[in-house]
Every structure is written in C-alpha cells, then in structure tokens.
Scaffold this active site. Structure first.
Site, PDB file in Angstrom:
ATOM      1  N   ARG A 275       0.899  -1.190  -0.112  1.00  9.28           N
ATOM      2  CA  ARG A 275       0.063  -0.156   0.089  1.00  9.28           C
ATOM      3  C   ARG A 275       0.768   1.470   0.008  1.00  9.28           C
ATOM      4  NH1 ARG A 275       2.598   2.031   3.752  1.00  9.28           N
ATOM      5  NH2 ARG A 275       1.107   3.472   3.942  1.00  9.28           N
ATOM      6  N   GLY A 276       0.248   2.217  -0.186  1.00  7.96           N
ATOM      7  CA  GLY A 276       0.975   3.774  -0.262  1.00  7.96           C
ATOM      8  C   GLY A 276       1.196   4.065  -1.697  1.00  7.96           C
TER       9      GLY A 276
ATOM     10  N   ASP B  99      -2.417  10.851  -1.626  1.00 10.72           N
ATOM     11  CA  ASP B  99      -2.862   9.837  -2.437  1.00 10.72           C
ATOM     12  C   ASP B  99      -3.159  10.390  -3.778  1.00 10.72           C
ATOM     13  OD1 ASP B  99      -2.996   6.646  -1.324  1.00 10.72           O
ATOM     14  OD2 ASP B  99      -3.090   8.310   0.087  1.00 10.72           O
TER      15      ASP B  99
ATOM     16  N   ASN C 218      -5.845  11.955   1.383  1.00 12.53           N
ATOM     17  CA  ASN C 218      -4.591  10.966   1.928  1.00 12.53           C
ATOM     18  C   ASN C 218      -5.384  10.075   3.179  1.00 12.53           C
ATOM     19  OD1 ASN C 218      -1.744  10.577   2.522  1.00 12.53           O
ATOM     20  ND2 ASN C 218      -2.191  11.536   4.496  1.00 12.53           N
ATOM     21  N   LYS C 219      -4.752   9.376   3.816  1.00 16.37           N
ATOM     22  CA  LYS C 219      -5.486   8.497   4.868  1.00 16.37           C
ATOM     23  C   LYS C 219      -6.264   9.231   5.571  1.00 16.37           C
ATOM     24  CE  LYS C 219      -4.900   4.972   4.717  1.00 16.37           C
ATOM     25  NZ  LYS C 219      -5.864   3.938   4.263  1.00 16.37           N
TER      26      LYS C 219
END
Length: 344
Positions: free
Chosen positions: A44-45, A233, A243-244
């Site tokens: 992930r990432g 992201d 983003n997260k």
C-alpha cells in the site's frame, strides 16, 4: 531494504500485513498475484502502488502468449484495467499504467514492446527513489534542529520504492545532523502508523513516540508539535489533498494551533484534471476492518460500520506541498500549474 523489486521474471514484495512482528517476502509471478496484493493491502502507499501497477503490467507482458501486436495491446489494456479496478483513490497507480501503455505503443514488435514495458517499469521504480530523496532534501530545509514532527499513516519506505515522502523529509533531516523526534499517529483502523512507521523509525534509530489518533490535538495544544508532515494519494489542481482518513482532522487542528502543515508527495500524485478535491473518488473498504481488530470482533453483532479509507483536506489548511520539483506555496492553482511545466 526494498519494498518491491523486479527480479527478472517475477516481483518480490514485502508483506506489510506481517509488520512489525516479522519481515516476510512474497514472490509474485503473474498479474493476478499483484492485483491480490494491492487489494488485500499486502502492499500500500500511493507511490508504491504506482510501481506495483507498472510491474504487474510487466508480469502480464512477459507471460503473454499473444502472437500479433493488436492482440497483445488488447491484452495489456485488459491487464491495466484489472489493476485500475483495485484502488480508486491513489492516482499514481493510474499514472504508471498510462505511462507504460504509451511506452509500449511506441514500439512496433511484440518482443520490443515486452522489453520496453519491463524497462519502463524498472525505470519507474528507480525514479521513485530519486524523487523521494529530492522530496526529503527539499523538505529538510523546513525542519529546524530539535523539531518534533507529527506524521500520519505511513509515508515511508514501505509506501514508496524505499526512501519515503513524509519520512523522507525525516530521513534527510537526520542525515543532515538534525536532532529529530517524531510523533507517530497509530492510524486506525489498520494501524499503519503503529505497525509500519514506528517499525521503520525503530530500524533507523530515529527517536519517536507512538500516539493514538485522538491524542494529536492535545499534543498540539500543549506545544509539543512543531510541524505536521503527511503524504498524499491524490492532489487536485487547486491543492486539495486526498490522504489517509484522519488527515483532514490533523490539518484543522494544526491551523487552530498555528502549526505548519505540509504535504510531501511526488508530482505523479498531482491530478490536474480535477479542479478540486470534491471530484476525488474515496475508496470505501470493508466494515470488518473497523468492527474487528487483528481478527477479533470488537463491536456487537449487527453493528454497522463506515470505513472510508481516505479524506480530503482543503488547500486552505495546507502550508506547503513538498515535491521533487521544489516546495510549492499558495496559491496552489498557480504553483502546481507552473511546476507541471518543469521537465526534470
């Protein structure tokens, strides 16, 4: 330590689900194994997903049995679509696939196309590491000696080709001799901060303190945080950042407490086709990630759980965006547009 590596005719990845308890590798020999690894969060990432997408397409290419160019290109488009359907928010994944397909179409024979796809995938991985070092070095100019940095999720080597974006700034600052301390948000529900970021910092001997997500505001109010650095992201043309989940809350808290809030990301995370973050598709993941913890149910039977994987932070909360093309400042519509014209 490589989070992902092209090994001739297969791809070796670190199984991030097993961190921090064990460092285990998985060898992927075909497209489906890459698709599965992306879907189940083995990897992930955003930057790493771009590399994985490219290498997944390379696996499809080297195992192709197409005997003519049109058939081969259709096969590559089907493979690319299979990868596109895995994670809708991280734009790096789509950017890498488009780049690979364009490169393949520049060749006239299948063997040449396969070689070009593989070489382009490996090139994307090498470029990622170079870009992240540049991001880290630019970002280090913003970090004072003795700084306490708050970060969220994992934007380190395990989210990229090996150096990191937000943690790349930390690494470059430490390399310059600065004394740095990192507050690590645990990052519910999958605890990428507690499991992966804290592990990376421990491996490198960088001082850090793990906190629960809901402690961050209090830490800021108590003047324990000097700056916040997160990854991204997807970044819209106006500077809004996906983003997260939990990033938006940190940005609002940082502004309330007069703390700089920076986003560190490669320019491949920028999507100039989107005028604002309102147009970013937010991935909704399985509710079991919220109702269960390490496979153990923590909510009553029948509990309904929401699980958006990302949120969008409006650009007005962002102090600056750190990229390999330099640090971009508001107004982001202008600085992002100008940076898009830079050819490195």
């Amino acid at each position: 330590m490589k989070s992902i590596e092209w090994c001739g005719n297969f791809v070796r990845i670190i199984d991030q689900r097993k961190l921090p308890h064990s460092l285990e590798y998985i060898d992927c020999y075909n497209l489906n194994s890459i698709v599965e690894a992306i879907e189940n969060m083995t990897i992930r990432g955003a930057p790493l997903l771009g590399i994985a997408a490219a290498m997944g397409l390379a696996l499809a290419a080297v195992r192709s049995r197409s005997d003519n160019v049109p058939q081969f290109l259709k096969e590559m488009e089907r493979a690319a679509n299979a990868i596109r359907n895995t994670r809708p928010t991280a734009v790096n994944l789509f950017w890498a696939l488009d780049r690979i397909i364009v490169a393949a179409r520049e060749e006239n024979e299948i063997d040449a196309m396969i070689d070009r796809i593989v070489s382009e995938a490996v090139k994307i991985a090498h470029e990622d590491e170079e870009m992240c070092v540049k991001i880290g070095d630019y970002g280090a100019t913003l970090v004072m000696d003795g700084a306490n940095i708050l970060t969220h999720c994992n934007a380190g080597g395990m989210a990229t080709g090996g150096y990191g974006t937000a943690l790349g700034v930390v690494r470059s600052s430490v390399r310059e001799g600065k004394r740095i301390h990192v507050f690590v948000d645990e990052t519910r529900p999958l605890l990428q901060g507690a499991r992966i970021t804290a592990w990376e910092l421990r491996e490198e001997g960088i001082p850090h303190t793990l906190i629960t997500d809901n402690m961050a505001g209090w830490m800021m109010k108590k003047k324990m945080v000097d700056l916040v650095i997160v990854g991204a992201d997807r970044i819209a043309a106006n500077g809004d950042v996906a983003n997260k989940i939990g990033t938006y809350s940190l940005a609002v808290l940082a502004m309330e407490n007069l703390i700089p809030f920076y986003v560190a990301a490669p320019f491949s995370s920028v999507d100039l086709s989107l005028t604002s973050g309102e147009n970013i598709v937010i991935e909704e993941r399985a509710p079991e990630e919220v109702t269960h913890f390490a496979g153990i149910k923590i909510a009553p039977d029948g509990t309904v759980a929401a699980n958006p994987a990302f949120d969008v932070t409006p650009s007005r909360y962002i102090t600056g965006i750190i990229t390999e093309r330099g640090i971009l400042w508001p107004p982001f519509e202008e600085s992002l547009r100008e940076a898009s014209k830079v050819h490195l």
